[in-house]
Design a protein around this motif. Structure first.
Motif, short mmCIF file in Angstrom:
data_model
loop_
_atom_site.label_atom_id
_atom_site.label_comp_id
_atom_site.label_asym_id
_atom_site.label_seq_id
_atom_site.Cartn_x
_atom_site.Cartn_y
_atom_site.Cartn_z
N GLU A 1 0.86 -1.18 0.00
CA GLU A 1 0.00 0.00 0.00
C GLU A 1 0.90 1.23 0.00
N PRO A 2 0.76 2.13 -0.97
CA PRO A 2 1.63 3.30 -1.05
C PRO A 2 1.35 4.29 0.07
N GLY A 3 2.30 5.16 0.29
CA GLY A 3 2.11 6.19 1.32
C GLY A 3 3.31 7.10 1.42
N GLU A 4 3.19 8.11 2.27
CA GLU A 4 4.29 9.03 2.54
C GLU A 4 4.92 8.69 3.88
N ILE A 5 6.24 8.81 3.93
CA ILE A 5 6.96 8.53 5.17
C ILE A 5 7.98 9.62 5.42
N ARG A 6 8.44 9.70 6.67
CA ARG A 6 9.47 10.68 7.01
C ARG A 6 10.24 10.19 8.23
N GLU A 7 11.37 10.82 8.48
CA GLU A 7 12.16 10.53 9.66
C GLU A 7 11.30 10.56 10.92
N GLY A 8 11.49 9.56 11.77
CA GLY A 8 10.76 9.49 13.03
C GLY A 8 9.46 8.71 12.98
#
Length: 222
Positions: free
Chosen positions: A159-166
């Motif tokens: 499932e696609p998505g946005e991620i970031r540090e933390g």
């Protein structure tokens, strides 16, 4: 369990790669802000699953079953002590540097939710290559990395998505077999007698590793 960094690479000309244009994207650095992760196209044309990341040699890297590469900070720390040099996040060309995640002990087919939306599935361990050795600048690196047997994990995008540090990392599915990333890596590199055990992971396994295991079993029974 969480992400320490999301790492992206740009194409760079180097003297130590077999890529036809002599470029590589292995030199990855932590990104600022959110990064979109989606399934890339087929291997050979599809590259990285991370927006803004570069995979230059699509003959061997990228594609749906190697869309994302994760490495545990704990394994990088172990290498720091052994090599007696700093290894910042992204040093091994990994897209995700994690903490608290047993990356090499993950099961093939295990699914992780990263952040709120992204779901990834473990497919295989990373096979070291000449470019990796040149990037690290360590003698006998391919052999040393292989002998240690802590390769990090390739993952496909479910499932696609946005991620970031933390962002948190959570295990949302664990299959009912015992085929770990470390076992799969040993089976396809140094302990081929383990190949029949990989079949328990079925289609969750990287297709190339699955084909290798099936060919080995067929050869033994013929």
């Amino acid at each position: 369990m969480k992400l320490l960094s999301v790492n992206l690479g740009r194409a760079k000309a180097v003297p130590y790669t077999d890529q036809p244009q002599d470029v590589t994207g292995i030199d990855k650095r932590p990104a600022d802000g959110a990064v979109r992760v989606t399934a890339p196209g087929p291997k050979g044309s599809g590259a990285s699953g991370l927006a803004g990341d570069t995979v230059c040699d699509t003959r061997y890297h990228g594609g749906p079953d190697q869309a994302v590469y994760a490495m545990a900070r704990e394994d990088l720390d172990d290498w720091e002590r052994e090599l007696d040099r700093p290894l910042p996040n992204g040093s091994f060309g990994e897209n995700l540097t994690t903490t608290g995640v047993d990356v090499c002990g993950a099961l093939i087919g295990e699914r992780w939710r990263v952040g709120s939306d992204l779901v990834l599935e473990v497919t295989s361990g990373r096979i070291p290559c000449r470019t990796f050795q040149g990037h690290l600048g360590e003698e006998r690196w391919v052999r040393r990395f292989t002998e240690k047997g802590a390769p990090g994990a390739y993952l496909r995008v479910i499932e696609p998505g946005e991620i970031r540090e933390g962002d948190p990392v959570g295990i949302v599915h664990r299959p009912g077999h015992e085929v770990t990333v470390a076992l799969q890596f040993r089976a396809v590199t140094t302990e081929r007698e383990l190949l029949p055990r990989l079949l328990a992971a079925g289609d969750a396994l990287h297709p190339e590793a699955l084909a290798t295991a099936r060919k080995y079993v067929a050869g033994r029974s013929s």
